[in-house]
Scaffold this motif. Sequence first.
Motif, short mmCIF file in Angstrom:
data_model
loop_
_atom_site.label_atom_id
_atom_site.label_comp_id
_atom_site.label_asym_id
_atom_site.label_seq_id
_atom_site.Cartn_x
_atom_site.Cartn_y
_atom_site.Cartn_z
N THR A 1 -17.88 28.33 47.73
CA THR A 1 -17.57 27.17 48.57
C THR A 1 -17.23 27.65 49.96
OG1 THR A 1 -16.21 25.17 48.71
CG2 THR A 1 -15.10 27.18 47.98
N ARG A 2 -17.37 26.74 50.94
CA ARG A 2 -17.00 27.09 52.31
C ARG A 2 -15.98 26.07 52.82
NH1 ARG A 2 -21.82 27.46 54.77
NH2 ARG A 2 -21.98 29.73 54.64
N GLN A 3 -14.88 26.58 53.28
CA GLN A 3 -13.75 25.73 53.67
C GLN A 3 -13.29 26.08 55.08
OE1 GLN A 3 -12.52 23.32 51.65
NE2 GLN A 3 -13.92 23.82 49.96
N ALA A 4 -12.34 25.29 55.57
CA ALA A 4 -11.69 25.60 56.85
C ALA A 4 -10.22 25.19 56.72
CB ALA A 4 -12.34 24.85 58.00
N ALA B 1 -6.37 17.72 56.74
CA ALA B 1 -7.32 17.35 55.68
C ALA B 1 -8.07 18.59 55.17
CB ALA B 1 -8.31 16.31 56.21
N ALA B 2 -8.47 19.44 56.08
CA ALA B 2 -9.19 20.65 55.69
C ALA B 2 -8.29 21.55 54.86
CB ALA B 2 -9.68 21.39 56.94
N VAL B 3 -7.03 21.64 55.25
CA VAL B 3 -6.09 22.49 54.51
C VAL B 3 -5.95 22.01 53.07
CG1 VAL B 3 -3.65 23.09 54.29
CG2 VAL B 3 -4.79 23.29 56.51
N ARG B 4 -5.85 20.69 52.90
CA ARG B 4 -5.67 20.15 51.54
C ARG B 4 -6.87 20.51 50.67
NH1 ARG B 4 -3.04 15.96 54.63
NH2 ARG B 4 -0.81 16.08 54.15
N LYS B 5 -8.08 20.36 51.24
CA LYS B 5 -9.29 20.70 50.48
C LYS B 5 -9.34 22.20 50.17
CE LYS B 5 -12.76 17.38 52.00
NZ LYS B 5 -13.87 17.24 52.94
N ALA B 6 -9.01 22.99 51.20
CA ALA B 6 -9.08 24.44 51.04
C ALA B 6 -8.13 24.90 49.94
CB ALA B 6 -8.74 25.13 52.36
N LYS B 7 -6.97 24.28 49.89
CA LYS B 7 -5.98 24.69 48.88
C LYS B 7 -6.50 24.41 47.48
CE LYS B 7 -1.12 24.15 47.81
NZ LYS B 7 0.15 23.53 48.20
N LYS B 8 -7.17 23.26 47.32
CA LYS B 8 -7.76 22.95 45.99
C LYS B 8 -8.80 24.01 45.63
CE LYS B 8 -7.16 17.97 45.69
NZ LYS B 8 -7.58 16.91 46.62
#
Lengths: 180, 352, 75, 260
Positions: free
Chosen positions: D183-186, D191-198
């Motif tokens: 996966t690629r995150q930021a 909002a990005a942090v919440r997704k990245a943490k998951k």
Amino acid sequence: MTEEIIIAGFGGQGVLSMGKMLAYSAIMQHLEACWMPAYGPEMRGGTCNVMVSISHDKISSPVLRCFDTAIILNQPSMDKFESAVKPGGVLMYDPNGITRTPTRKDIRIFAVSATEEATRMNEPRIFNMIVLGAYLSVKPFLGLDHVVEGLRKSLPPRNHKLIPLNEKALRVGMGLITQP
Amino acid sequence: MKGNEALAEAAIRTGVDAFFGYPITPQSEVLEYLLQEDAQKRTGMVVLQTESETASINMVYGAACAGRRAMTSSSSPGISLMSEGISYLAGAELPGVIVNVARGGPGLGTIQPAQSDYFQATKAPGHGDFRQLVLAPASVQEMADFIPLAFDLAFKYRNPVMILSDGVIGQMMEKVYLPEPRPRMTEFPEWATIGKKPGKERKRITSLNLIPLEHEKHNQKLQAKYRQMEAEEIRYEEYLCQDAEYIMVAYGASARIASRAVEMARAKGIRVGLFRPVTLFPFPAPQIEALSLRVKGFLSIEMSAGQMIEDIRLAVGKNQRVEHFGRYGGLVHVPEEILEAFERFYMEPHGH
Amino acid sequence: MAKVRGAIVVDTEQCKGCQVCKVSCPQQVIGMSGTVNGKGYYYAYMEHPEACTGCSNCGIVCPDGVITVYRVKEA
Amino acid sequence: MDIKDIIRPENRVYKKSDLLYDTTFNFCPGCGHGTIVRLIAEVVQEMGIEHEVIGISPIGCSVLLYDFFRFDVINASHGRAAAAATALKRVMPDRYIFSYQGDGDIAAIGTSETIHTCNRGENITIFFINNAIYGMTGGQMAPTTLTGMKTSTTPGGRLTQESGFPLHFTEMLASLDGTYYATRQAVHTPAAVRKAKKAIRLSLENQKLERGTSVVEFVSNCNSGWRMEPVASNQWMEEHMFPVFPLGDIKCEGKLIQRS
């Protein structure tokens, strides 16, 4: 007693395994043994040789220049190793493919037509065992039972069914030597 | 058994936890043996064919961080690729065993035997001020015996240990008595990173230290370790040195060949002895120095253009003459030519 | 209707003044100080404390983890 | 209500993880590295695995990673974290092993080790921080440097005919059969942090499934290397990095995600 042997021929003749058999048989007879192959491209079909030392004492050098016995299985090896036999030593060769027979007068020379015999028996794979048998009759310091035991040790279990055939080849070889 | 196979079997019996290796002639039998013998099934040992020697040594590093007995095996060019990793092992004070079944170089060189990695093994196995213990087996028996010894030393000093062998010893077959099986470790050293214990401080393993004064201290600690090795770990063998007037010095396969030359010299009435360093680092310099006070000369026999001779000269100082006889580039001496060389140096009236 | 009130505490000595929290705050609560901390950075602080809802956005985007967030429901 | 009444322990809704030492990160102001390190600590704490995790720090900006975490960490040589991770996992299959690597570490010098580790499907997690530049050494070109992007070694901008193209390394890793999750995150917005943490949590949980390697790339900023203010660097990242390195899952549960 120390016996230093070189077996030389080309890859695929069973040179290395013949040497291994000798070494194993010696160990079965509670002697010291060392097996030193020329490794590398030789294993892939080129010329091939192995030095085997057998002794009652600890073996010093695994690499030698002069030998008590040379077993020669092709012409290039003859050219290279005829001179490496110690005076009074033994040179044994298979005349098949030999174009220039050995000329030295200070050594004992034996011919063993193993290729011919193996072809006649329709078992080309046992060629090296015939040669080994011939050697054992010239240098009878290894008991045949120890050789068979060594054979059992050096062959993987799936090939143990071939032991009787190999033993037969050894016996054939023992009766096959001629002095040219 | 072949030297390489005896070494591999000894690794299984020593309870080694992990072997990482990449095939290279003339040591490929080590990896083959471990996989054909199903070492993983026999003892639970991890055996992995890696993508490169670089990966191998870094896997040794990883497994060593977990306090495990980890090793790799290769031949000269592969060892060059590992040098960075060996330096990291030393810097992070991790135990690991590296086997070099040496072949001729430089570059791709030849697959034939050589002892031209002496400098690399003893002086510069990687960057930085560090040393590794170097054991030089001269028989198939020692290929087996040095595995448990190497691990004992690696864990005693938390330092890489190299077994410097060569194509002759690796490829030849001899009678061998295998070491008694040792159990796999179940308890791991306190420094190992195996997960933080509840209530205890976490651990970290690194070779990095950005504060020069602290890093100097770390280096001083390492140096003290190397001095301790020099005091406690020198191993050597003497053959007919008691009454010798001349000493041949040789290790590994050369020592075996030279021992025959010694016997041939003795048969001619020349009093020659053989001194065989078993540890190349620490080098048995004090013993050679002692000999130098009562003999007439030394001959270094190496399958190289002359590397160990520098250590012999350092040990002997100006006390005695030291000559070198080497075959190299994949050529191996025969006893006769060693004796000839010896006679050329020391027996001819106007020896140079 | 219960009103949600929040507050943040900035570890001003560890703040590096990057302003990532400032732009992440939906209520524009955060401003940058007029004086510098021991490291020489203008640090974040609550410029409009009354507007803070304790949403934690600033805390979770802070690269240095210097913001602690509190929230209560006011009766 | 007074501020003092709000700031009470029982009202606390967010604080830095207890698994981080109380030291200042040695990253530049606004650097995404800090956020990612923080998130990893938070996830490890939430999963309650601090006694079972071993992290591997790289060479580069995050070389000092081990100064921050209150759990076991080792430092691998440049690019070889995946090899060290392989060995740690093989000798301790019940532990959680992760490596944390920058673009130079993983996608240049460590390409071989990383590819083969994923190809063997080692049950480890690889965190890959992609900021398109070599930060530690002073802003040189990285394998992921954008076309035309100026760095200290591409002063006129990266020319593809000279230096090749930005390397899509996570897509390469995702194409390997041993890779289970990519996966690629930021981490530049809440909002990005919440997704990245998951994604971090999933990548660590995957280790228990023994289905293969998990790779989490973070597109991140390097405001020092890019010579920008932190907030501006995040904007630049959105405008220039995301079109080349689009965020989102690349492979889930061993299956590549089709993107339109």
